[in-house]
Each structure stands twice: as structure tokens, then as C-alpha cells.
Design an enzyme around this catalytic site. Structure first.
Site, mmCIF file in Angstrom:
data_model
loop_
_atom_site.group_PDB
_atom_site.id
_atom_site.type_symbol
_atom_site.label_atom_id
_atom_site.label_comp_id
_atom_site.label_asym_id
_atom_site.label_seq_id
_atom_site.Cartn_x
_atom_site.Cartn_y
_atom_site.Cartn_z
ATOM 1 N N SER A 99 0.821 -1.212 0.000
ATOM 2 C CA SER A 99 0.000 0.000 0.000
ATOM 3 C C SER A 99 0.855 1.262 0.000
ATOM 4 C CB SER A 99 -0.906 0.028 1.228
ATOM 5 O OG SER A 99 -1.658 -1.155 1.315
HETATM 6 N N1 SAH Z 1 -0.225 -5.220 4.052
HETATM 7 C C1 SAH Z 1 0.503 -5.468 2.829
HETATM 8 C C2 SAH Z 1 -0.280 -5.090 1.585
HETATM 9 C C3 SAH Z 1 -1.286 -6.068 1.357
HETATM 10 S S1 SAH Z 1 -2.135 -6.127 -0.167
HETATM 11 C C4 SAH Z 1 1.854 -4.812 2.826
HETATM 12 O O1 SAH Z 1 2.173 -4.060 3.756
HETATM 13 O O2 SAH Z 1 2.627 -5.075 1.910
HETATM 14 C C5 SAH Z 1 -3.390 -7.248 0.396
HETATM 15 C C6 SAH Z 1 -2.928 -8.644 0.685
HETATM 16 O O3 SAH Z 1 -4.048 -9.343 1.221
HETATM 17 C C7 SAH Z 1 -2.490 -9.416 -0.545
HETATM 18 O O4 SAH Z 1 -1.193 -9.901 -0.376
HETATM 19 C C8 SAH Z 1 -3.513 -10.558 -0.629
HETATM 20 O O5 SAH Z 1 -2.968 -11.766 -1.121
HETATM 21 C C9 SAH Z 1 -3.959 -10.693 0.811
HETATM 22 N N2 SAH Z 1 -5.264 -11.332 1.039
HETATM 23 C C10 SAH Z 1 -6.400 -11.220 0.315
HETATM 24 N N3 SAH Z 1 -7.389 -11.966 0.856
HETATM 25 C C11 SAH Z 1 -6.874 -12.566 1.969
HETATM 26 C C12 SAH Z 1 -7.388 -13.476 2.950
HETATM 27 N N4 SAH Z 1 -8.640 -13.948 2.895
HETATM 28 N N5 SAH Z 1 -6.565 -13.872 3.948
HETATM 29 C C13 SAH Z 1 -5.276 -13.443 4.016
HETATM 30 N N6 SAH Z 1 -4.738 -12.604 3.105
HETATM 31 C C14 SAH Z 1 -5.516 -12.153 2.091
#
Ligand code: SAH
Length: 249
Positions: A99
Site C-alpha cells: 500500500s
Molecule cells: N499489508 C501489505 C499489503 C497487502 S495487499 C503490505 O504491507 O505489503 C493485500 C494482501 O491481502 C495481498 O497480499 C492478498 O494476497 C492478501 N489477502 C487477500 N485476501 C486474503 C485473505 N482472505 N486472507 C489473508 N490474506 C488475504
């Protein structure tokens, strides 16, 4: 020096020592210029905190300090490290993103993190948000549904000595019941509805921040507070986020 020149001279008969010295000098100059042209990530981070965070509405001291400390460039693929401190999200592979710095700071600030807190994150991605949280609170639990990202983030956080972060590979929809209840939960993927298992794992008075709304559209970043066991919900701002996905089984 004299010995090494003689050695070089004898190893390449016919090449004058002046040419060799010239080559050595040129190599040293090239080396020096490459050292000085290395990006100064520390300065980029300070500018990011000042221009993208403080001059907007990030005022929470511990959040600003953590954002100024965590080396964001180590959480993005090497070929785009030069953009790590830019004012936008970046691709981290597997169709996922890290993000925008402002959003990471805004979400962190909005849960009012304190030193003795235990925080759950859903959507580890690169591990950057988890590292920012780990600078502030005692323990962070984070779940990532894409296995390769979970493993990479786990190694990265371990190598960077974030011993207070536990990473789990799997669907975060059900939370982390063995470690519950949590003071706060940060969901970094956009969901269409509030995952109730996560709400149940919040302490009384605990806060959960998450992007909520239809897939493919603009979502609202909301803050949910557990007040006497009930949901209290505040809309914070419009955001775009990758979707919250579900494992089939
Ligand atoms: N917090 C992260 C950015 C995350 S982007 C950072 O600092 O880099 C959102 C992430 O959520 C993605 O990697 C995606 O694979 C994950 N995601 C989506 N649905 C999910 C679920 N049900 N459980 C765990 N992770 C999930």
C-alpha cells in the site's frame, strides 16, 4: 605499489605502465561515482514522512516514528527500490501490492496502537505494514493467503529481526482464534462485508480498520469499534484496495 606494478607489467608484456595506471585510475573513479550515486534511502524516508504524512493528517507520534524507521525499500522487488518512497502503491508480484505509505500510516494511526497491544493483520503482502505495527506494539500476528508471499514476508521479517511478528499462510477470514482476543485488527484487503469471525476476536473497546465495499469499485475505509459487544462503524475515507479473497476449502 611498486611490486604490484611490476607484476602487472610482467603479466601483460607490451602494455606500458602508464596505460595500466590510467586504467586503474579510471576504475577507481567509476567505483567512487557508483558509491556516491547510491540512493540515499534514509533521506528519502525523511522526506516521505514530512511531505506525505506530516503535511497531511498523520500526527500520531509513534506512527510517524515507525514510518521514519522501517526501510520500505527492503519490502519491494529490487528493480523498483528506487520508487519505494514514492507517494503510491507498488506491485510486489502475484498480482498484489504494497500500500501507499500514507495509507499504511493512516490505518496504523486509526487503530490508536499502544506499546502493550496485540494486533492482528489480515493480508501480510510484503510484510511492510506488519513491520510498521511491530515497531509500535508488543506483538503482531499476520495472515497471508498467497503462500509464496507469506513465506517471503516471514523470511524478510525474520532477517530484519522482527521477532515480535508471527506470520501464518492461509485464509485470514477466520482470524487467529488461538491468539485472540486482539486489541486491534488491520485488514489490508477490501471485503464486501465485515468478516464476523474477526469482529468476534476483538477485545471489548478494540478497533478494526478495513476497506469495505463492492469488488471493483471504490470502497470506504471504515473503523469498527466493539462497544459493549456491538458494532460501531465510522467511515474514514474512500480507498482502492486489492480484494479480500477466500480459499475454496
Ligand atoms: N499489508 C501489505 C499489503 C497487502 S495487499 C503490505 O504491507 O505489503 C493485500 C494482501 O491481502 C495481498 O497480499 C492478498 O494476497 C492478501 N489477502 C487477500 N485476501 C486474503 C485473505 N482472505 N486472507 C489473508 N490474506 C488475504
Amino acid at each position: 605499489m611498486r611490486d604490484s606494478m611490476l607484476f602487472i607489467g610482467s603479466a601483460y608484456p607490451g602494455i606500458s605502465s602508464k596505460i595500466i595506471m590510467g586504467c586503474i585510475l579510471l576504475c577507481e573513479l567509476l567505483l567512487l561515482s557508483s558509491v556516491y550515486s547510491q540512493p540515499n534511502f534514509q533521506r528519502q524516508r525523511e522526506r516521505m514522512v514530512l511531505i506525505q504524512l506530516k503535511s497531511r493528517d498523520i500526527y500520531h507520534h509513534a506512527t510517524l516514528e515507525a514510518m521514519g524507521k522501517v526501510p520500505r525499500h527492503k519490502f519491494v522487488p529490487e528493480d523498483i527500490q528506487g520508487y519505494a518512497y514514492a507517494d503510491h502503491a507498488l506491485s510486489i508480484g502475484q498480482g498484489q501490492t504494497i500500500s501507499q505509505p500514507y495509507i499504511v500510516a493512516f490505518m496504523t494511526q486509526s487503530i490508536r496502537p499502544k506499546k502493550d497491544h496485540k494486533v492482528l493483520e489480515i493480508g501480510t503482502g510484503s510484510g511492510y505494514q506488519a513491520a510498521v505495527l511491530a515497531e509500535i506494539v508488543d506483538s503482531v500476528y499476520t495472515i497471508e493467503i498467497v503462500d509464496v508471499l507469506a513465506r517471503e514476508a516471514e523470511n524478510r521479517l525474520k532477517n530484519m529481526q522482527y521477532g515480535n511478528v508471527k506470520v501464518r499462510s492461509g485464509d485470514g477470514y477466520h482470524g487467529w482464534p488461538e491468539a485472540a482476543p486482539f486489541d486491534a485488527i488491520v485488514v489490508t484487503a477490501g471485503a464486501e462485508e465485515i468478516p464476523m469471525a474477526l469482529f468476534d476476536q476483538l477485545k471489548e473497546g478494540g478497533k478494526m480498520v478495513m476497506p469495505l465495499g463492492p469488488h471493483g469499485g471504490i470502497r470506504q475505509l471504515v473503523r469498527i469499534t466493539k462497544k459493549k459487544g456491538e458494532i460501531r462503524i465510522e467511515e474514514l475515507m474512500a480507498v482502492r484496495f486489492v480484494p479480500f479473497t477466500r480459499n475454496k476449502n
